[in-house]
Structures are given as C-alpha cells and as structure tokens.
Design a protein around this motif. Structure first.
Motif, mmCIF file in Angstrom:
data_model
loop_
_atom_site.group_PDB
_atom_site.id
_atom_site.type_symbol
_atom_site.label_atom_id
_atom_site.label_comp_id
_atom_site.label_asym_id
_atom_site.label_seq_id
_atom_site.Cartn_x
_atom_site.Cartn_y
_atom_site.Cartn_z
ATOM 1 N N MET A 329 0.820 -1.215 0.000
ATOM 2 C CA MET A 329 0.000 0.000 0.000
ATOM 3 C C MET A 329 0.851 1.261 0.000
ATOM 4 N N THR A 330 2.028 1.196 0.590
ATOM 5 C CA THR A 330 2.915 2.376 0.575
ATOM 6 C C THR A 330 3.317 2.707 -0.848
ATOM 7 N N ASN A 331 3.817 1.709 -1.579
ATOM 8 C CA ASN A 331 4.328 1.969 -2.927
ATOM 9 C C ASN A 331 3.233 2.113 -3.972
ATOM 10 N N ARG A 332 2.080 1.469 -3.745
ATOM 11 C CA ARG A 332 1.026 1.545 -4.762
ATOM 12 C C ARG A 332 -0.002 2.630 -4.477
ATOM 13 N N ASN A 333 -0.209 2.990 -3.217
ATOM 14 C CA ASN A 333 -1.243 3.978 -2.892
ATOM 15 C C ASN A 333 -0.681 5.311 -2.411
ATOM 16 N N LEU A 334 0.342 5.276 -1.572
ATOM 17 C CA LEU A 334 0.811 6.520 -0.956
ATOM 18 C C LEU A 334 1.917 7.207 -1.750
ATOM 19 N N ARG A 335 2.780 6.432 -2.389
ATOM 20 C CA ARG A 335 3.934 7.024 -3.086
ATOM 21 C C ARG A 335 3.979 6.644 -4.559
ATOM 22 N N TYR A 336 2.867 6.328 -5.112
ATOM 23 C CA TYR A 336 2.836 5.826 -6.490
ATOM 24 C C TYR A 336 2.977 6.965 -7.495
ATOM 25 N N HIS A 337 3.816 6.757 -8.498
ATOM 26 C CA HIS A 337 3.978 7.742 -9.572
ATOM 27 C C HIS A 337 4.098 6.984 -10.890
ATOM 28 N N GLU A 338 3.009 6.907 -11.607
ATOM 29 C CA GLU A 338 2.937 6.112 -12.829
ATOM 30 C C GLU A 338 3.961 6.550 -13.882
ATOM 31 N N LYS A 339 4.125 7.845 -14.088
ATOM 32 C CA LYS A 339 5.030 8.320 -15.142
ATOM 33 C C LYS A 339 6.476 7.939 -14.855
ATOM 34 N N TYR A 351 2.703 2.725 -22.920
ATOM 35 C CA TYR A 351 1.428 3.222 -22.417
ATOM 36 C C TYR A 351 1.104 2.596 -21.064
ATOM 37 N N ASP A 352 0.164 3.230 -20.386
ATOM 38 C CA ASP A 352 -0.336 2.683 -19.123
ATOM 39 C C ASP A 352 -1.178 1.453 -19.439
ATOM 40 N N MET A 353 -0.732 0.286 -18.963
ATOM 41 C CA MET A 353 -1.410 -0.968 -19.287
ATOM 42 C C MET A 353 -2.451 -1.369 -18.268
ATOM 43 N N GLY A 354 -2.529 -0.692 -17.132
ATOM 44 C CA GLY A 354 -3.516 -1.074 -16.137
ATOM 45 C C GLY A 354 -3.078 -0.708 -14.740
ATOM 46 N N PRO A 355 -3.849 -1.107 -13.749
ATOM 47 C CA PRO A 355 -3.670 -0.638 -12.368
ATOM 48 C C PRO A 355 -2.335 -0.991 -11.734
ATOM 49 N N THR A 356 -1.860 -2.223 -11.902
ATOM 50 C CA THR A 356 -0.581 -2.627 -11.298
ATOM 51 C C THR A 356 0.425 -3.076 -12.350
ATOM 52 N N SER A 357 0.098 -2.922 -13.622
ATOM 53 C CA SER A 357 0.945 -3.447 -14.693
ATOM 54 C C SER A 357 2.319 -2.796 -14.703
ATOM 55 N N SER A 358 2.363 -1.475 -14.615
ATOM 56 C CA SER A 358 3.650 -0.780 -14.662
ATOM 57 C C SER A 358 4.532 -1.190 -13.494
ATOM 58 N N MET A 359 3.944 -1.319 -12.293
ATOM 59 C CA MET A 359 4.728 -1.724 -11.131
ATOM 60 C C MET A 359 5.192 -3.168 -11.274
ATOM 61 N N THR A 360 4.358 -4.034 -11.816
ATOM 62 C CA THR A 360 4.747 -5.425 -12.027
ATOM 63 C C THR A 360 5.963 -5.513 -12.941
ATOM 64 N N ILE A 361 5.913 -4.799 -14.053
ATOM 65 C CA ILE A 361 7.012 -4.857 -15.022
ATOM 66 C C ILE A 361 8.251 -4.157 -14.466
ATOM 67 N N ALA A 362 8.066 -2.992 -13.825
ATOM 68 C CA ALA A 362 9.197 -2.252 -13.269
ATOM 69 C C ALA A 362 9.906 -3.048 -12.181
ATOM 70 N N ALA A 363 9.130 -3.708 -11.315
ATOM 71 C CA ALA A 363 9.736 -4.499 -10.242
ATOM 72 C C ALA A 363 10.488 -5.692 -10.820
ATOM 73 N N THR A 364 9.902 -6.352 -11.824
ATOM 74 C CA THR A 364 10.573 -7.501 -12.447
ATOM 75 C C THR A 364 11.894 -7.085 -13.079
ATOM 76 N N LEU A 365 11.884 -5.979 -13.811
ATOM 77 C CA LEU A 365 13.113 -5.495 -14.440
ATOM 78 C C LEU A 365 14.153 -5.105 -13.393
ATOM 79 N N LYS A 366 13.710 -4.478 -12.311
ATOM 80 C CA LYS A 366 14.624 -4.097 -11.231
ATOM 81 C C LYS A 366 15.279 -5.327 -10.612
#
Length: 438
Positions: A329-339, A351-366
C-alpha cells in the motif's frame, strides 16, 4: 335458465366453473382495491372443500398477486439507538491494524474484527458471485457476509486501482438482494477528492458528530502506520528465511503488530515502531554466502494478501529464500507515480497498461538488473491487466535470463498444487545458481 341457476343468481353466488373463471380473469370493479386477505376469505369461503382444481386456481392467483421478492428478508434485531456503530472492513493482509485504528480514532466507532478466514468464507463468496468474476471479489464478498453475520452495521470498501474500485456498489447490491440491512462506506465514490471529502462521507455514513480536524489528523497517522507496517514486512521477508531460531521472526513480527494495535496517537506509533524494528533487527540470522533471492510481483490483492495466495511468501521463507515484494500500500497507494515507473520500463512499455501493470514490469526489471535468481508472478484468474503483463515479462525473462514462475489463483486453487510448483521452481533456481558458481 333452470330453477337452480335462477336461485344461485338471486343469491349472488356462482357455479364452480364460473368461480374458476373469475380466478383466471380480471377482478370486478373495486375488487382490486381489497387486500389479498379479503380475496382469500371470499374465494375459500365459497369453495367446496372437495374441489381441488378450484383450490389450485386460488393458490395460483394468490401467488400472482404476491409482490416479487428475490429472497425472504432476514430478521435483524432492533438496534439500540444509543449503541456505537459497528464497522467492519474486508480482510487484507496485515492492514487490519490500520483499519482498526481508522475506525476507532477517525470514525469514533467500534471496530468489528473478523476471525481468520476458513473454507466457508470463500464458499460463501463463490456461492453468491458469478463464476467469471475474479477471486478477490469472492474473498471480499465472503468477508462481508461473515461480518454481517457477526452484527456489522457498516461495511467499508476502499477504492482499488482496478475493478476493485467498482466492487463496492456491486457487492452492496448483492448483499441487499440477500436481505441484509447495513450501510456501505465506499471510498471509491470520493477517489481523487480532497481529504475533507473523505471525512464528510464518513460523517454521513457512520458518525455525524465526527470532527473534521480530528479526522484529518487521524488519517495522517493511519497513513504513517501503513508505511511503518510495510517497512517491517520488507525487513521480515528479506531476513526471516535465514533465522537461527525457527519461528523467532514470526513471534517478533506478531508482537510488533500487537503493539501497533494499541496506539492512540503519533507518539505511541513512533515508539511502537521503534521497539518493533529494534526487536526484529536484534534477531540472529545465518545468511548463506550466495542466498537465493526471489521477487514477488503481480496483482494488487492476490500478491499482497497471504490468505489469497495460500501463504506463498511463508513457503518461500521456509525454503531458505530471501524474498522481496515492491507491491504494497505504501508503494502503490501513498507514493505511487505512474510516469516515473513507466519511464524506467520505456524499452518494453509505452502506455499505461492497467492498475498494477507498470509496477509489475518495473519491479521484475529491477530484480533482474540486481541479479535476483527468479521472480514469481501472482494473479487471480481472469485478471486482465496482469494477463497483459505476461508477454512483457516473458520478454524481460528472455533478455535477462531470469526465470519467472507464473501462478494464477481461483477459489479452487489448492496447497498441494502450489507446493509442487514452488518446489520445482526452487530446485531449478538452486541448480542454476550452482552451475553459474562453478
């Protein structure tokens, strides 16, 4: 006309056939204004007890006149108007600690804790849901049904990043069709509005005497509590797999959670967090030279809630794995920045693929760039945004050589199947790590 007929007509009566036609046809003028009870008395009073056909027609007419109703209403005891409102949330990971603080110190109401879920919980939700709806919907609906059985007056649904934001209205409709009486505090109705709007809807649904300044202060403390809880969970996941004394991290984390449940202000919160983190950091660990490191990514509800993913993180810790999960909830709700997230994955996503898609891909790449041994991707069956992520994750896996295990959950998913797949994934990662080390 025979003498018998004339006599019947003079008496204002009718033959059984004529009475049957009256049942099937329109009522005489003024008869529709009389109640059903009057019709029953008149029809039964003139019916011959041996005339089964007539009685069947009477029953059919009474059924047609009965107002439509989906189910019979459930009896609800009359509530004392002086009693405090009982508020219940859905079950979601360890955030029930925050929910409790919010109810007691923001809403000034009584928090109704739910017991640990059982098989009956998801069965209740599944029985009253569409088969095609995702598993979180069924889990949450089961939670609400059990909360109402325990006497909840108000149910709370927070605004989710996906269809979870729409679930509140649909679940409220289902529960009302089942005959329950309650209030639904649905924060999806004020998403994106100032904090004062949240307080106003709380006043309307729960406590009209709620102080807005007091409520805002309480909300800010609740936000800080979320960050503290996630910080402690991150440390737990990274170290509990190497504990020298089995169960020591679980006991320390449980004590920390119990301490947080008693806080009433900012000072209490800060002191409880300091004590809890000190206790966790004081625990002895035995970390291998090259431990297996696994990242957990995926859908907002299933990836973060151990009850929904069948305790996947605990299973990995028991195998001696270092676990990391960016989604909370901290990273997805309180400190989330899609761009910002999308800028880091621009080679894969435009493009924005959905609610948690960018975080899923960004975390996997990280995790791949930091040399993690593997990633586990969790989602509920039918979660469209996370389904769309899979081809991108597969490309990341090909580019980096990092294995990814894809798990999909529904209400029928069993521990046995999950254990088999996790053990095979662990064995593969361990063998791959041995080969690269030699």
């Amino acid at each position: 006309m025979t003498g018998t007929d004339e006599t019947a007509s003079e008496r204002g009566g009718s033959t059984p056939i004529e009475r049957g036609r009256a049942c099937d046809g329109a009522a005489p003028s003024g008869e529709g204004e009389r109640g059903i009870g009057t019709d029953v008395e008149n029809l039964l009073g003139r019916a011959d007890g041996s005339d089964d056909t007539l009685r069947a027609r009477i029953a059919l007419q009474m059924e047609r006149k009965r107002p439509p109703r989906l189910v019979l209403p459930r009896p609800r005891p009359k509530r004392d108007r002086h009693a405090r409102t009982r508020v219940a949330f859905l079950r979601y990971s360890y955030y029930d600690i925050v929910f409790k603080f919010f109810v007691e110190h923001v809403l000034d109401a009584d928090y109704l804790p739910l017991p640990e879920p059982t098989k009956r919980t998801v069965e209740l939700g599944s029985r009253n849901s569409s088969d095609s709806v995702c598993a979180p919907f069924k889990h949450i609906l089961g939670d609400y049904l059990e909360a109402l059985e325990l006497g909840a007056d108000v149910l709370v649904q927070f605004a989710g990043p996906c269809r979870l934001g729409y679930y509140g209205e649909l679940q409220e409709s289902i529960l009302r069709d089942l005959g329950y009486e309650f209030e639904m505090l649905n924060f999806a109705t004020v998403t994106g509005k100032p904090l004062t709007e949240y307080i106003e809807v709380c006043k309307k649904k729960v406590n009209p005497n709620l102080s807005v300044p007091h409520g805002v202060r309480g909300m800010l403390i609740a936000f800080q509590m979320i960050e503290y809880l996630d910080e402690a969970q991150d440390y737990y996941l990274a170290h509990a797999g190497f504990e020298a004394e089995r169960g020591s991290f679980d006991r320390a984390l449980a004590a920390y959670h119990a301490d947080l449940r008693t806080v009433a202000n900012e000072r209490d919160l800060a002191e409880a967090h300091k004590r809890g983190m000190a206790a966790l950091r004081a625990l002895e660990v035995r970390v291998p030279v090259r431990p297996l490191r696994v990242g957990v990514v995926g859908e907002y509800f299933t990836a973060a809630d151990p009850r929904s993913n069948l305790g996947l993180e605990r299973k990995l810790l028991d195998m001696g794995v270092e676990v990391h999960r960016m989604l909370n909830m901290t990273n997805r709700n309180l400190r989330y920045h899609e761009k910002n997230l999308r800028a880091g994955i621009s080679d894969y996503v435009r493009y924005d693929m959905g609610p948690t898609s960018s975080m899923t891909i960004a975390a996997t790449l990280k995790y791949a760039q930091e040399g993690f041994d593997g990633v586990v991707h969790l989602k509920s069956s039918g979660c469209t945004p996370e389904v769309d992520c899979i081809p991108v994750l597969q490309q990341v896996s090909r580019d980096t050589g990092m294995p990814i295990l894809y798990l999909s959950y529904d209400s029928q998913t069993s521990d046995t199947g999950l254990d088999t797949r996790l053990e095979a994934f662990y064995d593969m990662l361990a063998m791959k790590k041995e080969r690269t080390a030699s």
